[in-house]
Scaffold this active site. Structure first.
Site, short mmCIF file in Angstrom:
data_model
loop_
_atom_site.label_atom_id
_atom_site.label_comp_id
_atom_site.label_asym_id
_atom_site.label_seq_id
_atom_site.Cartn_x
_atom_site.Cartn_y
_atom_site.Cartn_z
N ASP A 30 12.52 -21.59 -14.27
CA ASP A 30 11.47 -21.91 -13.30
C ASP A 30 10.12 -22.24 -13.93
O ASP A 30 9.07 -21.78 -13.45
CB ASP A 30 11.29 -20.76 -12.30
CG ASP A 30 12.56 -20.44 -11.54
OD1 ASP A 30 13.54 -21.19 -11.65
OD2 ASP A 30 12.58 -19.41 -10.83
N LYS A 102 18.29 -23.29 -7.75
CA LYS A 102 18.66 -22.02 -7.14
C LYS A 102 17.70 -21.70 -6.00
O LYS A 102 16.56 -22.17 -5.99
CB LYS A 102 18.63 -20.89 -8.18
CG LYS A 102 17.27 -20.66 -8.82
CD LYS A 102 17.33 -19.58 -9.86
CE LYS A 102 15.97 -19.32 -10.48
NZ LYS A 102 14.95 -18.84 -9.54
N CYS A 135 12.28 -13.70 -11.38
CA CYS A 135 13.48 -14.48 -11.73
C CYS A 135 13.97 -14.21 -13.15
O CYS A 135 15.18 -14.24 -13.40
CB CYS A 135 13.21 -15.96 -11.51
SG CYS A 135 12.85 -16.33 -9.77
#
Length: 199
Positions: A30, A102, A135
């Site tokens: 990310d 995701k 994450c």
């Protein structure tokens, strides 16, 4: 004077070594523009992206497999097609480096992610990206459940400030980041300060 606390790994007599670019897959989690100048911009995002860029260059030179994760949400932040959802230029994937989207913190919730890692045949993962407490944390814990060795590069990750729980004071981004890494280092990951400490 009380004795310094030990990790569960230390109490078990384990002393895992950090992964190396020779035997690991590099996972960039990310590294997206929302964290650069969006509503959840991270205080330490600039230095972290610089560290990610350097590590990507080293990994590419070493022939290390590289995979990217990118978060998506239906509204608010990380919305498909927006600038904020794009991967930041410093961490942009090159040809042949897959990007797995995701919708939850744990990268393994994308059903294509685990098979892609398994196909690479490497049992160690080097994790970088954002956010450390969210994450990165979720993906690291899931990786251990699946039998991977996990190494996290501290200066290539970052978090944001959070309100305190149950009436406690709010926590700075650095406190949240440090706390997440301490928790992961207890059992789930080898944490190194920077890429120079990779095995």
């Amino acid at each position: 004077m009380s004795e310094a606390p030990k990790t569960l790994l230390e109490l078990a007599g384990a002393n895992p070594a950090p992964a190396s670019l020779k035997d690991a897959t590099l996972v960039v989690i990310d590294a997206q523009n929302e964290y650069v100048d969006g509503p959840i911009a991270l205080p330490a995002v600039g230095p972290a992206l610089k560290a990610i860029a350097s590590l990507l260059a080293d990994a590419r030179a070493a022939g290390t497999p590289i995979v990217h994760l990118a978060h998506r949400a239906p509204a608010g932040v990380f919305v498909e097609g927006t600038e904020g959802a794009e991967i930041a230029p410093q961490a942009a994937p090159k040809q042949g480096e897959p990007v797995f989207k995701k919708e939850l913190p744990n990268g393994f919730t994308n059903p294509e992610f685990a098979p892609a890692l398994a196909k690479l045949g490497r049992k160690n993962l080097i994790l970088t990206g954002f956010m450390t407490h969210m994450c990165v944390d979720s993906t690291a814990r899931a990786a251990v459940d699946l039998g991977y060795g996990v190494t996290i590069v501290e200066n290539a990750t970052a978090s944001r400030p959070l309100p305190g729980a149950v009436g406690k004071p709010s926590r700075s981004a650095q406190e949240v980041h440090d706390g997440a890494l301490s928790s992961l280092a207890d059992l789930f990951a080898v944490v190194v300060p920077d890429a120079s400490k990779l095995g």
